[in-house]
Design an enzyme around this catalytic site. Structure first.
Site, PDB file in Angstrom:
ATOM      1  N   GLY A 326      -2.391   3.729  -5.093  1.00 49.42           N
ATOM      2  CA  GLY A 326      -2.736   2.324  -5.213  1.00 49.42           C
ATOM      3  C   GLY A 326      -4.221   2.150  -5.492  1.00 49.42           C
ATOM      4  O   GLY A 326      -4.867   2.975  -6.144  1.00 49.42           O
ATOM      5  N   SER A 327      -4.773   1.081  -4.963  1.00 51.46           N
ATOM      6  CA  SER A 327      -6.167   0.738  -5.285  1.00 51.46           C
ATOM      7  C   SER A 327      -7.185   1.694  -4.690  1.00 51.46           C
ATOM      8  O   SER A 327      -8.368   1.632  -5.040  1.00 51.46           O
ATOM      9  CB  SER A 327      -6.461  -0.691  -4.814  1.00 51.46           C
ATOM     10  OG  SER A 327      -5.725  -1.628  -5.576  1.00 51.46           O
TER      11      SER A 327
END
Length: 639
Positions: A326-327
């Protein structure tokens, strides 16, 4: 009629010749017999002596003491405890059924115990001792010893068995031992004779298995005298074996217990790493299990309980689990683009809520967009469109190269089971694996840690550590072997621009300490505790869903990575909460508490937390199942 003198003389001569021939023959035979007797009594005396002694002397192996395992403070993690057992040697036992009948009158043996022992006896060589029962009380062993004359071939023994005093805290790290199986033997070309001893314990998973050769040691021998009935009369001599090596780990058992306790109720993993040495200070996977259940063979009921749990307690999520980062992967994309010179730190990119590529829209998590953002704003507010743009400019090859430089997509040499490699994808990888060409859209997905990118919690902690120091450290789990310190491994400086690294670190600081940062609620107040981090949320479904309105197993994974303190980094932490929803809500608070505990060295005081979360933190700490014998004090215990 009287014989003539001439005939008498001839007859005497003949008798004399025959006597001489017969005497010579007898002397020759006696000579041969004497020579043979000399050969047997003198030249072959040792061989016949040994043959004779084998009828009354047996040589048996003495299992060595297994090496101990300690944490970095010297606290035992894996130890050996006394085990009273009864063994039988088939070639000395005579009538097995009669022997077992007499034995069952003395000690509690079920039909299953007897049947199992009989199967084992038939499988083993007649001279190999077979364990009939273990973990017996001293009274049972004494009863057998007193009745030894009526139990040919049966011997009470005192041995050692493995014990894990901290139970579930180190289950996934240390693993466990178990009796040698046929499968274990089939994997070895020349198995150690020790492994032929029934119920001899070897490492099955984890550190116990990976360092089996060091921990096992080497066998000793003993010569025992037995009578015609097979009863052991006395021990003639003994040569002790070599004890296994003692291992000291880099893990702190107090911090490990805290991390495990903080993850209770979740399907999650966390890794705490020293950013300068790579020492793994804590590495936990939740839920865990008691490895002592496996030492003597786990019951069907207990094993079914573990395998049917949807939170997968037997899986080590910290090194085996790989997740779309993810981020938390955005630092990789940012460093790749800035190092390649396709963007500058002050350059802004407009986020209107999506980036259009052909006919497809790649959305930002914030539907209305973030407006114009630079490197600092994009990390602090976790803007996706900024990284879509960087990925289109720099390409997947540079992004994946940076990922591997930071430790993602590499199988690290840690002595734990099934350490995952993760994945930093390239065009060649997709062509080889899927027989498809790489698409620009694949790069956009990869830029925000989605698509094909995969990383383990171990790799994410290492990424944060390398960003914090700019050094190519490697994770280290074994601190010393028999008190000999093991080397710290590093590749040296990462050959990254100090300016770019500083800008990324500053942006990570703002994630946790700026009001607009995605982890602002999970900040710590004093400078010596301030952390720099990044939240992440990875989708488990291709369609974006509201995590509140779907079953647990369909919710997004929550992630957080950080290092602390910001001005003088000492530790890096990663947290992954499976199906936890958002990283800012599910993972960041866990990482914050772990950082506070790691830097404070005990349950941290509440005044280092923002006032708005102190009641929540106190309630959480008071509910945590911490080991009180470690000296931990819960907030409610303090004056």
């Amino acid at each position: 009629m009287r014989r003539p003198p001439k005939d008498t003389e001839e007859s005497a001569r003949r008798i004399t010749r025959r006597g001489l021939v017969l005497g010579a023959g007898m002397l020759g035979f006696m000579g041969v017999l004497s020579a043979r007797m000399r050969y047997m009594q003198v030249d072959q005396a040792e061989e016949f002596r040994l043959l004779a002694e084998e009828n009354r002397i047996n040589i048996r192996l003495i299992p060595p003491a297994r090496g101990l395992i300690f944490d970095r403070t010297g606290t035992p993690i894996a130890e050996n405890v006394q085990n009273y057992r009864i063994v039988i040697v088939r070639e000395d036992a005579g009538d097995l059924e009669e022997t077992f009948a007499r034995l069952r009158a003395l000690v509690p043996l079920s039909d299953d115990d007897v049947e199992r022992a009989m199967r084992e006896i038939k499988r083993r060589s007649p001279f190999v001792p077979v364990t009939i029962a273990d973990q017996l009380a001293w009274e049972d062993v004494a009863e057998v010893a007193v009745n030894a004359p009526a139990l040919p071939g049966v011997t009470p023994e005192v041995g050692l068995t493995r014990h894990y005093p901290l139970t579930d805290d180190f289950a996934h790290v240390v693993g466990y031992v178990g009796p040698v199986s046929d499968y274990d033997l089939s994997k070895l070309e020349n198995p150690d004779p020790l492994l032929q001893i029934p119920k001899f314990q070897i490492g099955k998973v984890g550190l116990e298995a990976k360092r089996e050769d060091q921990l096992r040691g080497s066998a000793g021998t003993k010569r025992i005298e037995v009578n015609a009935g097979g009863r052991v009369m006395r021990e003639l001599s003994r040569q002790e074996g070599q004890k296994g090596a003692d291992l000291q780990l880099t893990i702190d058992h107090g911090l490990q217990n805290f991390v495990n306790a903080r993850l209770v109720g979740e399907s999650a993993a966390s890794v705490v790493m020293d950013v300068t040495s790579g020492d793994v200070l804590a590495i936990a996977s939740a839920p865990s299990f008691d490895p002592n259940l496996f030492v003597r063979g786990i019951s069907v009921k207990d094993y079914r309980t573990l395998t049917e749990d949807d939170h997968r307690p037997l899986a080590d999520k910290s090194v085996q689990g790989t997740y779309p980062p993810g981020s938390t992967f955005k630092m990789v994309t940012a460093l790749a683009a800035h190092e390649a010179g396709v963007v500058t730190a002050g350059e802004t990119i407009y986020c209107g809520g999506y980036k259009k590529l052909g006919t497809r829209r790649f959305h930002c998590w914030k539907r209305g967009g973030h407006g114009y953002v630079d490197l600092n704003d994009s990390l602090m507010r976790s803007c996706d469109v900024y990284y879509y743009e960087l990925a289109e400019r720099v390409g997947i090859e540079k992004i994946s190269e940076m990922a591997r430089k930071l430790g993602i997509g590499i199988r690290h040499d840690l002595p734990m089971s099934a350490v995952a490699e993760g994945l930093a994808p390239t065009k060649a990888w997709k062509q080889a694996r899927r027989q498809e060409s790489w698409m620009v859209g694949d790069s956009l997905n990869a830029s925000i840690g989605q698509g094909f990118v995969l990383a383990s919690p171990l790799q994410l902690a290492l990424m944060a550590a390398r960003i914090a120091t700019g050094e190519g450290i490697h994770p280290r789990l074994v601190k010393s072997i028999d008190s000999v310190e093991q080397p710290v491994v590093t590749d040296g400086p990462l050959d990254l621009s100090p300016t770019t690294l500083s800008q990324v670190r500053k942006a990570m600081y703002n994630v946790s300490n700026s009001r607009r940062g995605t982890a602002y609620r999970s900040r710590l107040l004093p400078d010596e505790f301030k952390l720099a981090g990044k939240t992440g949320t990875s989708q488990v479904r291709s369609v974006v869903v509201d995590n509140k309105n779907v079953p647990w197993e369909q919710r997004d994974h929550a992630l957080f990575v950080c290092f602390a303190p910001y001005h003088d980094p000492k530790i890096a932490v990663s947290v992954v909460v499976e199906h936890g929803g958002g990283g800012s809500k599910a993972a960041a608070p866990v990482a914050r508490d772990i950082v506070a505990r790691a830097l404070h060295g005990d349950i941290p005081p509440l005044d280092i937390f923002p006032s708005g979360v102190r009641a929540e933190v106190e309630e959480k700490f008071n509910a945590m199942p911490l080991r009180r014998e470690d000296g931990f004090a819960k907030p409610s215990d303090r004056a």
